[in-house]
Design an enzyme around this catalytic site. Structure first.
Site, PDB file in Angstrom:
ATOM      1  N   CYS A 158     -26.301  -9.413  25.483  1.00 15.98           N
ATOM      2  CA  CYS A 158     -26.173  -7.990  25.811  1.00 15.98           C
ATOM      3  C   CYS A 158     -24.692  -7.592  25.823  1.00 15.98           C
ATOM      4  O   CYS A 158     -23.927  -8.108  26.638  1.00 15.98           O
ATOM      5  CB  CYS A 158     -26.824  -7.746  27.168  1.00 15.98           C
ATOM      6  SG  CYS A 158     -26.382  -6.209  27.978  1.00 15.98           S
ATOM      7  N   CYS A 161     -23.177  -6.626  29.154  1.00 13.20           N
ATOM      8  CA  CYS A 161     -23.189  -7.793  30.049  1.00 13.20           C
ATOM      9  C   CYS A 161     -22.000  -8.698  29.754  1.00 13.20           C
ATOM     10  O   CYS A 161     -21.365  -9.238  30.668  1.00 13.20           O
ATOM     11  CB  CYS A 161     -24.494  -8.580  29.893  1.00 13.20           C
ATOM     12  SG  CYS A 161     -25.990  -7.619  30.199  1.00 13.20           S
TER      13      CYS A 161
END
Length: 230
Positions: A158, A161
């Site tokens: 991600c 992230c």
């Protein structure tokens, strides 16, 4: 003379634009290029497709989910090369076109996508990495600890992230008393439903077993600390 110069400049501009719109390479070239430092590998298939196997170090955003795609793509570096792929090339071509039109300087497509990668005899990562889910019971037990607990709902693939990784590292160095509970956003679906985490990353603070704060998305260290009152 001025008209000739203008015509040449327009022709060169057109050639450059055409070259930018036709940056697609075969699996062998793609494989060689993504091993260079600074290259961002971007998978625009669905999360389900990604879980069946992906290219090394790939980040993921589902191009068919426009909100998710636009949210995650903003965390890629527009100045660094992006090597993009999907299953057969259609979605990645559309995504690459959008990215070029929105300021990405160098977007290179995998011609034929994952299908071409496999035909070339190249391996995928994540094929045999399916692991058991974190159970809701085990999660609830973990966050019942005395003091502060920070739940990090995220995933290695991600983009936002990845952006939060150095922030979290500094946070836990500065606040070692805070316990970390990691929830894999690509695997721990039952826990995600139980805590109603719909986007990655999601951060949830608990104090003495009770939720006291939560927020989605990227934050600076000071904002993360303020969120929990630390």
């Amino acid at each position: 003379m001025g008209r000739v110069f203008l015509a040449i400049m327009l022709m060169l501009t057109g050639i450059t634009a055409m070259a930018q719109q036709q940056q697609a390479v075969d699996a062998a070239e793609f494989d060689k290029d993504i091993q260079q430092p600074g290259v961002q590998v971007f998978d625009v298939r669905t999360a389900g497709e990604f879980s069946t196997g992906h290219l090394p170090h790939a980040l993921q955003a589902d191009y068919t989910k426009k909100e998710e795609f636009k949210d995650r793509v903003q965390y890629l570096d527009k100045k660094k090369p992006v090597y993009i792929y999907c299953l057969s090339g259609g979605r990645s071509a559309a995504a690459a076109k959008w990215m070029r039109e929105n300021g990405f300087a160098n977007v290179v497509e995998l011609d034929g996508g994952i299908n071409a990668w496999k035909r070339a005899g190249k391996q995928l990562e994540g094929v045999a990495e399916k692991k058991p889910q974190l159970s809701v019971a085990d999660y609830n037990k973990a966050v019942q600890a005395k003091g502060y607990v920070l739940t990090d709902v995220g995933a290695a693939w991600c983009p936002p992230c990845k952006q939060m990784e150095p922030v979290l590292e500094k946070f836990f160095q500065k606040h070692p008393q805070v316990k970390k509970v990691a929830v894999d956003g690509g695997n721990d679906q039952d826990v995600m439903k139980s805590v109603e985490a719909t986007k990655l990353p999601t951060f949830i603070f608990y104090k003495d077993g009770k939720e006291v704060a939560r927020k989605q998305g990227v934050m600076e260290l000071a904002e993360l600390e303020k969120l929990a009152g630390l």
